[in-house]
Design an enzyme around this catalytic site. Structure first.
Site, PDB file in Angstrom:
ATOM      1  N   ALA A  71      40.958  42.200  43.049  1.00  0.00           N
ATOM      2  CA  ALA A  71      40.897  40.911  42.357  1.00  0.00           C
ATOM      3  C   ALA A  71      42.228  40.193  42.511  1.00  0.00           C
ATOM      4  O   ALA A  71      43.273  40.825  42.704  1.00  0.00           O
ATOM      5  CB  ALA A  71      40.558  41.103  40.876  1.00  0.00           C
ATOM      6  N   ASP A  72      42.172  38.880  42.417  1.00  0.00           N
ATOM      7  CA  ASP A  72      43.398  38.094  42.452  1.00  0.00           C
ATOM      8  C   ASP A  72      43.204  36.824  41.629  1.00  0.00           C
ATOM      9  O   ASP A  72      42.110  36.253  41.604  1.00  0.00           O
ATOM     10  CB  ASP A  72      43.792  37.728  43.881  1.00  0.00           C
ATOM     11  N   THR A  73      44.269  36.420  40.958  1.00  0.00           N
ATOM     12  CA  THR A  73      44.233  35.251  40.088  1.00  0.00           C
ATOM     13  C   THR A  73      45.321  34.268  40.484  1.00  0.00           C
ATOM     14  O   THR A  73      46.445  34.673  40.792  1.00  0.00           O
ATOM     15  CB  THR A  73      44.426  35.669  38.612  1.00  0.00           C
TER      16      THR A  73
END
Length: 200
Positions: A71-73
Site C-alpha cells: 500500500a502507499d499513501t
C-alpha cells in the site's frame, strides 16, 4: 487459503489489517519511491503499492502459496504530492500550506500472488481549519509529523485540525478497509477470521 503477507513497515497499516480480523505476516520490501517525471499522484501511489507487493513476493519461496499486500499513501495539494517532511522547516511549510484548505489523500492497495495482481485506489478529501504557526511548531515537537505523508496523522494529535472529511477515514490513515476487504475476497482470503470457531 493462501498465507497473507503485508509488505509494509507502517504500524498504522498493521493495526488496520488486524482490525478486520485477517492474520498476516509482515515482510520488509524496499523499493525506490522517487516519483517519475509527469507521473500523476494516482499513478504514483498505484505503482508504489504494486511494487511493494511484488518486491515482497519475490523474497518468498516459489513453492509457497502466498499473497502479498502493498500500500502507499500520498497527500496532494494543488496537484503536488506532499511527501514525508525532511526537517522541521519542511513540516511547518506543509502544515501552513494545508491550513484552511482542502487537500486530497490518495491511498492505493495492491495484492499479488504467483498468477495475478490487482489494485484499488481510494481518494478522500480532507479540509483543515486555519492553523496558527505556534500550533504547527508545537505539533512538530510531538514527533508525530516526521514519518507521515503530508506531515500529519489524522488519527493522532492532528485530528484537531480536521474540519471535514469526504471519503475513507481508514484510507487517510493508510489502508482503505472496505476496498481492502473486497480485494482480499477476490484472492480467497476472508475477513473476520477472528470469529471462526466462536459459535456462542
Amino acid at each position: 487459503m493462501p498465507s497473507l503477507y503485508l509488505a509494509s513497515g507502517s504500524p498504522r497499516r498493521r493495526e488496520l489489517l488486524t482490525q478486520i480480523g485477517v492474520p498476516f505476516t509482515v515482510l520488509s520490501a524496499q523499493i525506490d519511491e522517487t516519483p517519475f517525471d509527469h507521473e500523476t499522484p494516482a499513478a504514483y501511489v498505484e505503482r508504489l503499492a504494486l511494487g511493494k507487493a511484488q518486491a515482497g513476493l519475490s523474497v518468498l519461496p516459489a513453492e509457497q502459496q502466498a499473497c502479498v499486500m502493498g500500500a502507499d499513501t500520498a497527500v496532494v495539494l494543488d496537484g503536488r504530492i506532499l511527501g514525508k517532511p525532511v526537517d522541521e522547516a519542511d513540516a511547518l511549510a506543509m502544515l501552513m500550506a494545508l491550513s484552511g484548505r482542502e487537500h486530497q489523500v490518495l491511498t492505493a492497495v495492491a495484492l499479488c500472488d504467483r498468477q495475478r495482481s490487482d489494485t484499488r485506489i481510494v481518494t478522500s478529501r480532507v479540509r483543515f481549519r486555519p492553523i496558527q504557526i505556534h500550533e504547527a511548531q508545537a505539533y512538530w515537537t510531538s514527533g508525530e509529523p516526521a514519518d507521515k505523508a503530508g506531515g500529519y496523522a489524522i488519527q493522532g494529535l492532528a485530528a484537531i485540525f480536521v474540519e471535514g472529511l469526504q471519503g475513507s477515514y481508514s484510507g487517510v490513515v493508510g489502508l482503505p478497509l472496505c476496498e481492502t476487504a473486497e480485494l482480499l475476497g477476490h484472492f480467497g482470503i476472508p475477513c473476520w477470521q477472528c470469529l471462526e470457531g466462536d459459535k456462542s
